[in-house]
Design a protein around this motif. Structure first.
Motif, PDB file in Angstrom:
ATOM      1  N   VAL A   6      12.237 -17.856   5.677  1.00 39.85           N
ATOM      2  CA  VAL A   6      11.767 -19.068   5.325  1.00 39.85           C
ATOM      3  C   VAL A   6      11.117 -18.497   4.652  1.00 39.85           C
ATOM      4  CG1 VAL A   6      11.170 -21.314   6.208  1.00 39.85           C
ATOM      5  CG2 VAL A   6      13.048 -20.141   6.919  1.00 39.85           C
ATOM      6  N   LEU A   7      10.955 -18.975   3.201  1.00 37.41           N
ATOM      7  CA  LEU A   7       9.477 -18.839   2.635  1.00 37.41           C
ATOM      8  C   LEU A   7       8.173 -19.918   1.944  1.00 37.41           C
ATOM      9  CD1 LEU A   7      10.190 -17.726  -0.723  1.00 37.41           C
ATOM     10  CD2 LEU A   7       9.015 -16.214   0.885  1.00 37.41           C
ATOM     11  N   ASP A   8       7.430 -19.625   2.776  1.00 30.52           N
ATOM     12  CA  ASP A   8       6.503 -21.171   3.088  1.00 30.52           C
ATOM     13  C   ASP A   8       5.386 -20.985   2.550  1.00 30.52           C
ATOM     14  OD1 ASP A   8       5.187 -23.370   3.190  1.00 30.52           O
ATOM     15  OD2 ASP A   8       5.488 -23.236   5.095  1.00 30.52           O
ATOM     16  N   GLY A   9       4.529 -21.307   1.456  1.00 34.67           N
ATOM     17  CA  GLY A   9       3.526 -20.467   0.876  1.00 34.67           C
ATOM     18  C   GLY A   9       2.974 -19.320   0.168  1.00 34.67           C
ATOM     19  N   GLY A  10       4.865 -18.638  -0.711  1.00 33.36           N
ATOM     20  CA  GLY A  10       5.073 -17.317  -0.983  1.00 33.36           C
ATOM     21  C   GLY A  10       4.987 -16.535   0.132  1.00 33.36           C
ATOM     22  N   ILE A  11       4.956 -16.665   1.526  1.00 29.59           N
ATOM     23  CA  ILE A  11       5.001 -15.576   2.609  1.00 29.59           C
ATOM     24  C   ILE A  11       6.586 -16.547   3.369  1.00 29.59           C
ATOM     25  CG2 ILE A  11       2.144 -15.480   2.130  1.00 29.59           C
ATOM     26  CD1 ILE A  11       2.637 -17.283   5.214  1.00 29.59           C
ATOM     27  N   ILE A  12       6.755 -15.399   4.207  1.00 35.97           N
ATOM     28  CA  ILE A  12       7.687 -14.974   5.123  1.00 35.97           C
ATOM     29  C   ILE A  12       7.701 -15.602   5.760  1.00 35.97           C
ATOM     30  CG2 ILE A  12       9.546 -14.197   5.956  1.00 35.97           C
ATOM     31  CD1 ILE A  12       9.975 -11.999   3.648  1.00 35.97           C
ATOM     32  N   ALA A  13       7.766 -17.296   6.354  1.00 35.51           N
ATOM     33  CA  ALA A  13       7.134 -17.555   7.266  1.00 35.51           C
ATOM     34  C   ALA A  13       7.931 -17.464   8.221  1.00 35.51           C
ATOM     35  CB  ALA A  13       7.037 -19.432   7.511  1.00 35.51           C
ATOM     36  N   GLN A  14       8.951 -17.079   8.729  1.00 35.71           N
ATOM     37  CA  GLN A  14      10.620 -16.883   9.827  1.00 35.71           C
ATOM     38  C   GLN A  14      11.499 -15.777   8.928  1.00 35.71           C
ATOM     39  OE1 GLN A  14      10.473 -20.102  12.528  1.00 35.71           O
ATOM     40  NE2 GLN A  14      12.563 -18.957  14.080  1.00 35.71           N
ATOM     41  N   ASP A  15      11.578 -14.966   9.928  1.00 34.78           N
ATOM     42  CA  ASP A  15      13.166 -13.934   9.508  1.00 34.78           C
ATOM     43  C   ASP A  15      14.442 -14.347  11.127  1.00 34.78           C
ATOM     44  OD1 ASP A  15      14.907 -11.751   8.680  1.00 34.78           O
ATOM     45  OD2 ASP A  15      13.701 -10.536   8.644  1.00 34.78           O
TER      46      ASP A  15
END
Length: 362
Positions: free
Chosen positions: A225-234
């Motif tokens: 899950v990408l959020d704001g250019g970072i991986i928020a969840q993997d």
């Protein structure tokens, strides 16, 4: 696109054993930071879904992996060999990365027939090329339509040819950028089944960009899950569903709310005080009592002999169940439940803590 990959022995690499490895990849469009220090490995044979809202960086990340855009910093490695080192001189062009690609807009060559589109992507020479192309047409349920041009096909048919063309190159990594978003519900469901079957059968890895949560449950081994250019969840799909790490992810899994609560701990259990009861919850990212926000999935709401006072305000039939909207006057909430029969106008509702997530107020 040619799929003759570079030789790992010819260049240094990272992510040993992974088909794809990214290390601290960053990318900006002007002053907007689109990707921020993305680091991940994709093992061989894994089907990975890349999710996120509009502007989260999904398409940019896929384009960087494909070589259609260059990162500002960090490294991209395929099969253990670096194919892009950000601002450094090392860069392998897209046609030498050995990838299969399926685009949202199909990107078929309009002057070629369906069969020729597939043949053009097939490496090597020999009499078996035509036989393999015909077999791929059968695999995507387009047998007998090889002589048609893209303009003569529906959107779903064009997407099938795009998938067959991507698989014709026998890639070990397939990139699919929202390939189902332009299709109607029935065609999308059939294409999901075909994509999963063909990708599994080929043994390749896949990175599938989507905004549709249904794809998670039908396709993925793993979800990023990408959020704001970072991986928020993997996480694996069941992990994502059981413990969404942010309100955005909770909403992706069907939760509703942002209800204000005051988190408390009673008898070694987290929850909040409601009229006449203590309501257990699943706290996420919280390290103490105090103001917080709750999100609740309809699957966790049910009519019970004892529970929160509720007034039915609306009911609609939805795929075999009645989606019921309730107003909870003592809590100030409005929540949905999924019922097999139309429930009474007044009821008591019980909340399952496994579907009731509480996050920091901020």
């Amino acid at each position: 696109m040619s799929t003759a990959p570079i030789d790992p022995a010819a260049a240094g690499g990272t992510g040993a054993g992974a088909i794809l490895a990214l290390r601290q990849v960053a990318k900006a469009h002007g002053r907007t930071k689109v990707l921020r220090d993305i680091t991940l490995d994709v093992p061989r044979g894994q089907f990975v879904l890349l999710m996120g809202g509009s502007g989260s960086g999904k398409t940019t990340l896929v384009r960087v992996i494909a070589g259609l855009e260059r990162p500002d910093s960090g490294t991209v490695s395929l099969r253990g060999a670096i194919v892009d080192a950000g601002a450094a001189a090392r860069f392998v062009p897209p046609e030498r990365r050995g990838l299969g690609m399926v685009f949202q807009d199909y990107a078929l060559w309009p002057h070629l027939t369906c069969l020729d589109n597939i043949l053009a992507a097939m490496p090597g020479r020999g009499p078996d090329r035509a036989l393999r192309a015909q077999a791929l047409l059968r695999d995507v349920a387009m047998d007998g339509l090889g002589g048609r041009y893209p303009a003569q096909l529906s959107g779903g048919q064009q997407q099938r040819i795009g998938l067959a063309r991507a698989l014709a190159a026998r890639p070990d990594l397939l990139l699919l950028d929202e390939p189902l978003s332009g299709l109607d519900v029935e065609v999308r469901a059939r294409m999901r089944d075909q994509i999963r079957r063909l990708v599994r059968g080929s043994g390749c890895s896949a990175l599938f960009v989507t905004h549709d949560p249904v794809d998670v449950w039908r396709l993925a081994d793993r979800v990023l899950v990408l959020d704001g250019g970072i991986i928020a969840q993997d996480a694996a799909p069941d992990g994502l569903y059981g413990r969404p790490l942010s309100p955005r992810v909770a909403r992706m899994t069907g939760a509703e709310g942002a209800f204000p609560v005051t988190l408390a701990r009673r008898a070694r259990q987290w929850g909040f005080d409601a009229p006449g009861r203590f309501q257990p919850v699943t706290p996420i990212g919280l390290d103490g009592e105090g103001p917080a926000r709750a999100y609740l999935r309809p699957e966790g709401v049910r009519v019970a002999p004892d529970g929160h006072v509720a007034i039915r305000t609306d009911v609609t039939f939805e795929a075999g169940r009645w989606r019921t909207l309730w107003r909870l006057p003592h809590l100030g909430w409005s929540v949905h439940s999924l019922e097999h029969e139309i429930p009474p106008a007044h009821a008591l509702l019980e909340f399952d803590a496994r579907h009731l997530f509480v996050y920091p107020e901020s």
